[in-house]
Design a protein around this motif. Structure first.
Motif, PDB file in Angstrom:
ATOM      1  N   LEU A   1       7.854  10.182 -14.290  1.00  0.00           N
ATOM      2  CA  LEU A   1       6.590   9.549 -14.680  1.00  0.00           C
ATOM      3  C   LEU A   1       6.763   8.040 -14.805  1.00  0.00           C
ATOM      4  O   LEU A   1       5.918   7.266 -14.333  1.00  0.00           O
ATOM      5  N   ALA A   2       7.845   7.607 -15.418  1.00  0.00           N
ATOM      6  CA  ALA A   2       8.088   6.169 -15.585  1.00  0.00           C
ATOM      7  C   ALA A   2       8.304   5.494 -14.238  1.00  0.00           C
ATOM      8  O   ALA A   2       7.784   4.396 -13.996  1.00  0.00           O
ATOM      9  N   VAL A   3       9.059   6.126 -13.358  1.00  0.00           N
ATOM     10  CA  VAL A   3       9.303   5.544 -12.031  1.00  0.00           C
ATOM     11  C   VAL A   3       8.007   5.485 -11.234  1.00  0.00           C
ATOM     12  O   VAL A   3       7.719   4.490 -10.566  1.00  0.00           O
ATOM     13  N   GLY A   4       7.213   6.529 -11.290  1.00  0.00           N
ATOM     14  CA  GLY A   4       5.939   6.537 -10.569  1.00  0.00           C
ATOM     15  C   GLY A   4       5.008   5.434 -11.034  1.00  0.00           C
ATOM     16  O   GLY A   4       4.405   4.728 -10.216  1.00  0.00           O
ATOM     17  N   VAL A   5       4.894   5.264 -12.352  1.00  0.00           N
ATOM     18  CA  VAL A   5       4.031   4.205 -12.881  1.00  0.00           C
ATOM     19  C   VAL A   5       4.565   2.831 -12.495  1.00  0.00           C
ATOM     20  O   VAL A   5       3.796   1.937 -12.105  1.00  0.00           O
ATOM     21  N   SER A   6       5.873   2.648 -12.569  1.00  0.00           N
ATOM     22  CA  SER A   6       6.432   1.338 -12.228  1.00  0.00           C
ATOM     23  C   SER A   6       6.282   1.030 -10.746  1.00  0.00           C
ATOM     24  O   SER A   6       6.043  -0.129 -10.373  1.00  0.00           O
ATOM     25  N   ILE A   7       6.374   2.022  -9.873  1.00  0.00           N
ATOM     26  CA  ILE A   7       6.165   1.791  -8.446  1.00  0.00           C
ATOM     27  C   ILE A   7       4.704   1.423  -8.180  1.00  0.00           C
ATOM     28  O   ILE A   7       4.413   0.528  -7.371  1.00  0.00           O
ATOM     29  N   ILE A   8       3.777   2.086  -8.849  1.00  0.00           N
ATOM     30  CA  ILE A   8       2.363   1.761  -8.682  1.00  0.00           C
ATOM     31  C   ILE A   8       2.081   0.340  -9.151  1.00  0.00           C
ATOM     32  O   ILE A   8       1.400  -0.436  -8.469  1.00  0.00           O
ATOM     33  N   ILE A   9       2.613  -0.026 -10.306  1.00  0.00           N
ATOM     34  CA  ILE A   9       2.391  -1.387 -10.828  1.00  0.00           C
ATOM     35  C   ILE A   9       3.014  -2.415  -9.891  1.00  0.00           C
ATOM     36  O   ILE A   9       2.412  -3.458  -9.614  1.00  0.00           O
ATOM     37  N   ALA A  10       4.204  -2.135  -9.379  1.00  0.00           N
ATOM     38  CA  ALA A  10       4.840  -3.063  -8.437  1.00  0.00           C
ATOM     39  C   ALA A  10       4.017  -3.202  -7.165  1.00  0.00           C
ATOM     40  O   ALA A  10       3.917  -4.287  -6.584  1.00  0.00           O
ATOM     41  N   GLY A  11       3.402  -2.126  -6.721  1.00  0.00           N
ATOM     42  CA  GLY A  11       2.561  -2.194  -5.528  1.00  0.00           C
ATOM     43  C   GLY A  11       1.284  -2.967  -5.776  1.00  0.00           C
ATOM     44  O   GLY A  11       0.805  -3.694  -4.900  1.00  0.00           O
ATOM     45  N   ILE A  12       0.710  -2.825  -6.968  1.00  0.00           N
ATOM     46  CA  ILE A  12      -0.513  -3.564  -7.290  1.00  0.00           C
ATOM     47  C   ILE A  12      -0.232  -5.044  -7.442  1.00  0.00           C
ATOM     48  O   ILE A  12      -0.975  -5.881  -6.937  1.00  0.00           O
ATOM     49  N   VAL A  13       0.844  -5.376  -8.113  1.00  0.00           N
ATOM     50  CA  VAL A  13       1.188  -6.777  -8.326  1.00  0.00           C
ATOM     51  C   VAL A  13       1.625  -7.435  -7.017  1.00  0.00           C
ATOM     52  O   VAL A  13       1.431  -8.635  -6.826  1.00  0.00           O
ATOM     53  N   GLY A  14       2.186  -6.672  -6.126  1.00  0.00           N
ATOM     54  CA  GLY A  14       2.588  -7.197  -4.835  1.00  0.00           C
ATOM     55  C   GLY A  14       4.049  -7.585  -4.760  1.00  0.00           C
ATOM     56  O   GLY A  14       4.439  -8.477  -4.032  1.00  0.00           O
ATOM     57  N   MET A  15       4.883  -6.889  -5.521  1.00  0.00           N
ATOM     58  CA  MET A  15       6.309  -7.210  -5.551  1.00  0.00           C
ATOM     59  C   MET A  15       7.041  -6.634  -4.348  1.00  0.00           C
ATOM     60  O   MET A  15       8.158  -7.029  -4.057  1.00  0.00           O
TER      61      MET A  15
ATOM     62  N   MET B   1       0.817  -1.198   0.000  1.00  0.00           N
ATOM     63  CA  MET B   1       0.000   0.000   0.000  1.00  0.00           C
ATOM     64  C   MET B   1       0.861   1.261   0.000  1.00  0.00           C
ATOM     65  O   MET B   1       0.519   2.234  -0.633  1.00  0.00           O
ATOM     66  N   VAL B   2       1.981   1.213   0.729  1.00  0.00           N
ATOM     67  CA  VAL B   2       2.864   2.376   0.802  1.00  0.00           C
ATOM     68  C   VAL B   2       3.472   2.662  -0.562  1.00  0.00           C
ATOM     69  O   VAL B   2       3.619   3.828  -0.950  1.00  0.00           O
ATOM     70  N   SER B   3       3.810   1.605  -1.312  1.00  0.00           N
ATOM     71  CA  SER B   3       4.416   1.832  -2.621  1.00  0.00           C
ATOM     72  C   SER B   3       3.416   2.444  -3.601  1.00  0.00           C
ATOM     73  O   SER B   3       3.804   3.253  -4.450  1.00  0.00           O
ATOM     74  N   ILE B   4       2.158   2.075  -3.486  1.00  0.00           N
ATOM     75  CA  ILE B   4       1.149   2.672  -4.364  1.00  0.00           C
ATOM     76  C   ILE B   4       1.006   4.152  -4.062  1.00  0.00           C
ATOM     77  O   ILE B   4       0.959   4.982  -4.979  1.00  0.00           O
ATOM     78  N   ILE B   5       0.960   4.489  -2.801  1.00  0.00           N
ATOM     79  CA  ILE B   5       0.825   5.901  -2.407  1.00  0.00           C
ATOM     80  C   ILE B   5       2.059   6.695  -2.816  1.00  0.00           C
ATOM     81  O   ILE B   5       1.939   7.812  -3.331  1.00  0.00           O
ATOM     82  N   SER B   6       3.246   6.125  -2.624  1.00  0.00           N
ATOM     83  CA  SER B   6       4.458   6.852  -3.023  1.00  0.00           C
ATOM     84  C   SER B   6       4.529   7.010  -4.539  1.00  0.00           C
ATOM     85  O   SER B   6       4.999   8.036  -5.041  1.00  0.00           O
ATOM     86  N   GLY B   7       4.064   6.022  -5.294  1.00  0.00           N
ATOM     87  CA  GLY B   7       4.014   6.157  -6.747  1.00  0.00           C
ATOM     88  C   GLY B   7       3.056   7.250  -7.184  1.00  0.00           C
ATOM     89  O   GLY B   7       3.341   8.009  -8.110  1.00  0.00           O
ATOM     90  N   ILE B   8       1.927   7.347  -6.501  1.00  0.00           N
ATOM     91  CA  ILE B   8       0.958   8.404  -6.815  1.00  0.00           C
ATOM     92  C   ILE B   8       1.545   9.771  -6.489  1.00  0.00           C
ATOM     93  O   ILE B   8       1.356  10.738  -7.243  1.00  0.00           O
ATOM     94  N   VAL B   9       2.285   9.871  -5.392  1.00  0.00           N
ATOM     95  CA  VAL B   9       2.923  11.143  -5.026  1.00  0.00           C
ATOM     96  C   VAL B   9       3.950  11.546  -6.082  1.00  0.00           C
ATOM     97  O   VAL B   9       4.021  12.720  -6.486  1.00  0.00           O
ATOM     98  N   ILE B  10       4.739  10.585  -6.552  1.00  0.00           N
ATOM     99  CA  ILE B  10       5.733  10.880  -7.587  1.00  0.00           C
ATOM    100  C   ILE B  10       5.045  11.318  -8.881  1.00  0.00           C
ATOM    101  O   ILE B  10       5.468  12.285  -9.531  1.00  0.00           O
TER     102      ILE B  10
END
Length: 64
Positions: free
Chosen positions: A49-63, A1-10
């Protein structure tokens, strides 16, 4: 959950940067006139933008 929020912030920060540095009234922002920042700012914003999207995807997938 933290990675999704940090990706959204980025992502929000990068979109805010794009909005902040866009030309207004036909004149470019004064930071984009500086020779080094002229080439670094677009790369940083797109990379963010690329890092933010990749962090969100990693958080959704559960990596993380």
């Amino acid at each position: 959950m933290v990675s999704i929020i940090s990706g959204i912030v980025i992502l929000c920060g990068c979109f805010g940067g794009i909005w902040y540095f866009k030309p207004r009234n036909g004149q470019v922002h004064w930071h984009t006139k500086v020779p080094v920042l002229d080439s670094v700012l677009p790369v940083m914003l797109v990379a963010g933008l690329a890092v933010g999207v990749s962090i969100i995807i990693a958080g959704i997938v559960g990596m993380t």
